[in-house]
Design an enzyme around this catalytic site. Structure first.
Site, mmCIF file in Angstrom:
data_model
loop_
_atom_site.group_PDB
_atom_site.id
_atom_site.type_symbol
_atom_site.label_atom_id
_atom_site.label_comp_id
_atom_site.label_asym_id
_atom_site.label_seq_id
_atom_site.Cartn_x
_atom_site.Cartn_y
_atom_site.Cartn_z
ATOM 1 N N HIS A 1 0.821 -1.214 0.000
ATOM 2 C CA HIS A 1 0.000 0.000 0.000
ATOM 3 C C HIS A 1 0.854 1.262 0.000
ATOM 4 O O HIS A 1 1.938 1.321 0.585
ATOM 5 C CB HIS A 1 -1.012 -0.006 1.150
ATOM 6 C CG HIS A 1 -0.445 0.096 2.541
ATOM 7 N ND1 HIS A 1 -0.222 1.304 3.163
ATOM 8 C CD2 HIS A 1 -0.112 -0.848 3.452
ATOM 9 C CE1 HIS A 1 0.234 1.101 4.382
ATOM 10 N NE2 HIS A 1 0.314 -0.196 4.595
ATOM 11 N N ASP B 1 5.999 2.391 6.750
ATOM 12 C CA ASP B 1 4.763 1.629 6.562
ATOM 13 C C ASP B 1 3.899 2.438 5.593
ATOM 14 O O ASP B 1 3.253 3.390 6.003
ATOM 15 C CB ASP B 1 4.077 1.446 7.915
ATOM 16 C CG ASP B 1 2.747 0.713 7.826
ATOM 17 O OD1 ASP B 1 2.485 0.082 6.789
ATOM 18 O OD2 ASP B 1 1.970 0.798 8.789
ATOM 19 N N GLU C 1 -5.085 1.808 2.659
ATOM 20 C CA GLU C 1 -4.963 0.649 3.555
ATOM 21 C C GLU C 1 -5.149 1.061 5.007
ATOM 22 O O GLU C 1 -5.759 0.336 5.803
ATOM 23 C CB GLU C 1 -3.594 -0.011 3.378
ATOM 24 C CG GLU C 1 -3.437 -1.335 4.125
ATOM 25 C CD GLU C 1 -2.930 -1.197 5.551
ATOM 26 O OE1 GLU C 1 -2.936 -2.202 6.283
ATOM 27 O OE2 GLU C 1 -2.536 -0.070 5.959
ATOM 28 N N GLU C 2 -4.622 2.227 5.363
ATOM 29 C CA GLU C 2 -4.643 2.647 6.756
ATOM 30 C C GLU C 2 -6.050 2.962 7.271
ATOM 31 O O GLU C 2 -6.244 3.146 8.462
ATOM 32 C CB GLU C 2 -3.733 3.877 6.955
ATOM 33 C CG GLU C 2 -2.266 3.640 6.639
ATOM 34 C CD GLU C 2 -1.584 2.676 7.600
ATOM 35 O OE1 GLU C 2 -2.246 2.208 8.555
ATOM 36 O OE2 GLU C 2 -0.397 2.385 7.397
ATOM 37 N N HIS D 1 3.986 4.141 12.358
ATOM 38 C CA HIS D 1 2.853 5.035 12.638
ATOM 39 C C HIS D 1 3.255 6.213 13.522
ATOM 40 O O HIS D 1 2.400 6.853 14.138
ATOM 41 C CB HIS D 1 1.676 4.294 13.272
ATOM 42 C CG HIS D 1 0.930 3.426 12.309
ATOM 43 N ND1 HIS D 1 -0.402 3.120 12.469
ATOM 44 C CD2 HIS D 1 1.309 2.805 11.169
ATOM 45 C CE1 HIS D 1 -0.802 2.348 11.476
ATOM 46 N NE2 HIS D 1 0.232 2.137 10.681
#
Length: 351
Positions: free
Chosen positions: A70, A184, A216-217, A327
């Site tokens: 992603h 990420d 995606e998140e 994150h």
């Protein structure tokens, strides 16, 4: 296959420094599409914003292997502008509020200019001790971009609905260690680009499908429609996962460790990996004696969970590069973990 460590580091830096909040991944998508054209038979951006690609195999009725990574990163959306020019924000994705105070953020204007701000707080000199010991919700925090009125903010090109993320520049700490934002999942975007590049002039039986997915998140939305469109036989979601190998964490709570190779998911909150997919991953590792580790069940989730329930179902696995502090404003990882993941995914496609 040959691994170019310098190329991996350069690509990691380029991808990390891009901005791609959920729903606003255009900058990342355009960059990735520009890289893909020489590696695949077809590449395009779908209506939702995913970058999709196909590299045909030599066997007409061979498997169709989907590789997913992603493009989006956790970020923020401006939810309110105060009369005095301070911004209120809402998180896009899971962000720990404890990392916020004093953090630099960057927001994108409609013209893709970047506006820098700091997450402010009341000076300790005028707060009570109980105030200083508690952490408010992100929605209760404010961002200072140096403006003194709402009109000044609007004149800069920001408004309610504008998005931003952490302001962090990629750095190489030593020959094997790098830090940056958005690892990420730009790390997996890097892995997928390197695998497709390595496959460029290689004859392989199975057709390789790629989804560089959006959103995606916020629920795996891009992977859902990308997998539906490409109709894979089997799939592998590529991720950048939690490494909790830090001081004070007992062994039974270490999800993964950096420097110990790719992390294989047996199960997470969104997926239980089918045995035949795990077997194929293990076979791919054994081919080049690639050291792997299992990600401790059952933490996190990924696009894999969404891909697995597309159409009549897709046997799906997840392979991740371990990373500390995902994150957050700054993450840290080992380049050798990326390199070994590239080898593993390449073998998964070619065995």
């Amino acid at each position: 296959m040959n691994i170019d460590i310098n190329e991996i580091i350069k690509m990691q830096e380029k991808l990390s420094n891009l901005i791609g909040c959920p729903g606003y991944e255009e900058e990342v998508a355009e960059f990735i599409l520009s890289q893909l054209n020489d590696y695949v038979d077809r590449a395009w951006i779908d209506p939702l914003g995913n970058v999709l690609a196909i590299k045909k195999g030599t066997v007409e009725n061979g498997m169709k292997i989907l590789l997913d990574a992603h493009m989006d990163e956790v970020g923020f959306m401006i939810s309110h502008i105060e009369e005095k020019g301070f911004l209120r924000i809402a998180p896009l994705g899971g962000i720990d509020k404890r990392v916020m105070f004093g953090t630099l953020l960057q927001f994108q204007t409609d013209n893709n200019e970047k506006i820098i701000g700091i997450v402010g707080s009341h000076p300790p000199h005028i707060t009570k001790s109980e105030e200083r010991e508690s952490v408010p919700e992100i929605s209760e925090m404010f961002v200072d971009i140096g403006c003194q009125s709402r009109e000044e903010v609007l004149a800069k090109g920001l408004h309610v609905g504008s998005v931003g993320t952490f302001y962090t520049k990629f750095e190489q700490l030593d020959d094997e260690t790098v830090i940056g934002k958005a690892f990420d999942d730009r790390t997996a975007c890097n892995v997928l680009l390197q695998v497709l590049k390595a496959l460029k002039d290689v004859e392989h039986s199975h057709t390789i499908l790629a989804v560089f997915a959006v959103q995606e998140e916020v629920g795996g939305r891009g992977a859902t429609v990308g997998a539906f469109e490409l109709q894979p036989t089997i799939a592998l979601a590529l991720e950048n996962t939690i490494a909790s190998d830090v001081v004070g964490v007992p062994p039974n709570k270490v999800v993964t460790s950096i420097g110990n190779g790719p992390a294989v998911t047996a199960a997470d909150r969104s997926l239980i990996t089918p045995k035949k997919v795990l077997n194929r991953i293990n076979q791919a590792a054994e081919k080049d004696n690639i050291k792997t580790q299992y990600k401790m069940p059952i933490f996190g989730g990924s696009d894999g969970g969404r891909i697995a329930i597309t159409r009549s179902g897709v046997p799906t696995g997840v392979v991740s590069v371990p990373c500390r502090y995902i994150h957050g404003p700054v993450a840290i990882l080992k380049i050798k973990d990326i390199a070994e993941t590239i080898k593993l995914v390449y073998n998964f496609c070619t065995i």
